[in-house]
Design a protein around this motif. Sequence first.
Motif, mmCIF file in Angstrom:
data_model
loop_
_atom_site.group_PDB
_atom_site.id
_atom_site.type_symbol
_atom_site.label_atom_id
_atom_site.label_comp_id
_atom_site.label_asym_id
_atom_site.label_seq_id
_atom_site.Cartn_x
_atom_site.Cartn_y
_atom_site.Cartn_z
ATOM 1 N N ASN A 61 0.777 -0.965 -0.055
ATOM 2 C CA ASN A 61 -0.019 -0.240 0.036
ATOM 3 C C ASN A 61 0.787 1.293 -0.144
ATOM 4 N N GLN A 62 1.970 1.188 0.546
ATOM 5 C CA GLN A 62 2.940 2.488 0.619
ATOM 6 C C GLN A 62 3.480 2.656 -0.602
ATOM 7 N N TRP A 63 3.969 1.659 -1.345
ATOM 8 C CA TRP A 63 4.551 1.585 -2.727
ATOM 9 C C TRP A 63 3.488 2.071 -3.613
ATOM 10 N N ALA A 64 2.208 2.038 -3.538
ATOM 11 C CA ALA A 64 1.297 2.636 -4.596
ATOM 12 C C ALA A 64 1.310 4.071 -4.491
ATOM 13 N N ASP A 65 1.338 4.584 -2.886
ATOM 14 C CA ASP A 65 1.255 6.005 -2.637
ATOM 15 C C ASP A 65 2.584 6.581 -3.097
ATOM 16 N N TYR A 66 3.917 5.805 -2.932
ATOM 17 C CA TYR A 66 5.154 6.481 -3.079
ATOM 18 C C TYR A 66 5.278 6.472 -4.560
ATOM 19 N N ASN A 67 4.923 5.588 -5.577
ATOM 20 C CA ASN A 67 4.827 5.682 -6.902
ATOM 21 C C ASN A 67 3.953 6.914 -7.370
ATOM 22 N N ARG A 68 2.967 7.251 -6.998
ATOM 23 C CA ARG A 68 2.301 8.134 -7.396
ATOM 24 C C ARG A 68 2.677 9.544 -6.951
ATOM 25 N N LYS A 69 3.376 9.789 -5.849
ATOM 26 C CA LYS A 69 4.167 10.836 -5.426
ATOM 27 C C LYS A 69 5.345 11.073 -6.366
ATOM 28 N N PHE A 70 5.897 10.102 -6.240
ATOM 29 C CA PHE A 70 7.294 10.131 -7.192
ATOM 30 C C PHE A 70 7.047 10.631 -8.534
ATOM 31 N N PHE A 71 5.912 10.233 -9.318
ATOM 32 C CA PHE A 71 5.757 10.408 -10.738
ATOM 33 C C PHE A 71 5.088 12.067 -10.579
ATOM 34 N N ASN A 72 4.240 12.215 -9.760
ATOM 35 C CA ASN A 72 3.739 13.614 -9.575
ATOM 36 C C ASN A 72 4.653 14.652 -9.464
ATOM 37 N N HIS A 73 5.803 14.251 -8.547
ATOM 38 C CA HIS A 73 6.853 15.301 -8.414
ATOM 39 C C HIS A 73 8.048 15.263 -9.845
ATOM 40 N N LEU A 74 7.984 14.268 -10.441
ATOM 41 C CA LEU A 74 8.873 14.000 -11.587
ATOM 42 C C LEU A 74 8.257 14.632 -13.015
ATOM 43 N N ALA A 75 6.973 15.025 -12.864
ATOM 44 C CA ALA A 75 6.369 15.197 -14.175
ATOM 45 C C ALA A 75 6.638 16.565 -14.927
ATOM 46 N N PRO A 76 6.913 17.575 -14.067
ATOM 47 C CA PRO A 76 7.539 18.687 -14.815
ATOM 48 C C PRO A 76 8.986 18.536 -15.589
ATOM 49 N N ARG A 77 9.477 17.444 -15.144
ATOM 50 C CA ARG A 77 11.047 17.218 -15.786
ATOM 51 C C ARG A 77 10.987 16.002 -16.533
ATOM 52 N N TYR A 78 9.766 15.207 -16.736
ATOM 53 C CA TYR A 78 9.760 14.117 -17.297
ATOM 54 C C TYR A 78 10.280 13.792 -18.591
ATOM 55 N N ASP A 79 9.602 14.718 -19.773
ATOM 56 C CA ASP A 79 9.665 14.684 -20.851
ATOM 57 C C ASP A 79 11.304 15.231 -21.282
ATOM 58 N N TYR A 80 11.812 16.238 -20.351
ATOM 59 C CA TYR A 80 13.250 16.555 -20.527
ATOM 60 C C TYR A 80 14.124 15.356 -20.072
ATOM 61 N N LEU A 81 14.008 14.642 -19.417
ATOM 62 C CA LEU A 81 14.635 13.662 -18.948
ATOM 63 C C LEU A 81 14.642 12.388 -19.813
ATOM 64 N N ASN A 82 13.505 12.107 -20.477
ATOM 65 C CA ASN A 82 13.317 11.080 -21.407
ATOM 66 C C ASN A 82 14.156 11.533 -22.561
ATOM 67 N N GLU A 83 14.203 12.817 -22.957
ATOM 68 C CA GLU A 83 15.010 13.274 -24.269
ATOM 69 C C GLU A 83 16.591 12.719 -24.080
ATOM 70 N N VAL A 84 16.738 13.196 -22.655
ATOM 71 C CA VAL A 84 18.301 12.990 -22.413
ATOM 72 C C VAL A 84 18.651 11.777 -22.367
ATOM 73 N N ILE A 85 17.977 10.893 -21.534
ATOM 74 C CA ILE A 85 18.101 9.396 -21.513
ATOM 75 C C ILE A 85 18.191 8.723 -22.909
ATOM 76 N N THR A 86 17.529 9.072 -23.701
ATOM 77 C CA THR A 86 17.195 8.490 -25.142
ATOM 78 C C THR A 86 18.300 9.205 -26.022
ATOM 79 N N LEU A 87 19.104 10.131 -25.573
ATOM 80 C CA LEU A 87 19.882 10.936 -26.365
ATOM 81 C C LEU A 87 19.256 11.556 -27.562
ATOM 82 N N GLY A 88 17.936 11.825 -27.394
ATOM 83 C CA GLY A 88 17.049 12.423 -28.314
ATOM 84 C C GLY A 88 16.533 11.604 -29.376
ATOM 85 N N MET A 89 16.358 10.390 -28.988
ATOM 86 C CA MET A 89 15.736 9.259 -30.010
ATOM 87 C C MET A 89 14.649 8.849 -29.500
#
Length: 122
Positions: free
Chosen positions: A24-52
């Motif tokens: 139960n804690q994991w589900a809450d942690y996961n939701r909070k983690f991705f809500n916090h990451l959301a503003p940087r998510y697309d940028y991080l994906n671009e960096v991690i995939t080297l623009g691909m």
Amino acid sequence: MSSANESKDVLIKKVGFNEYFSANQWADYNRKFFNHLAPRYDYLNEVITLGMQKRYKSEVIRRSPISDGDLVLDICTGSGDMAILTAQMFPHSHVIGVDVAEKMLEIAREKTKSQSNIEFRL
């Protein structure tokens, strides 16, 4: 305990998170983690995939068994990139993206204000 919670507990133990989280804690942690990451998510994906990322996502969709006019469900849609590309590549399909992180869905909705064949749900 339900079968789903038992499965979560087994997975949490396999990766060693049982020292820190219950299912139960994991589900809450996961939701909070991705809500916090959301503003940087697309940028991080671009960096991690080297623009691909757009290229490989387009290729995955192209190789999928989707036909124009299908109803398509994108589970764990995040900021919606796969759902958006699917809706663009198959304009007569209806695409539904679902995610547990409301902040991710807000970003996805912002990207698709002009598209009528896509929706995002919590």
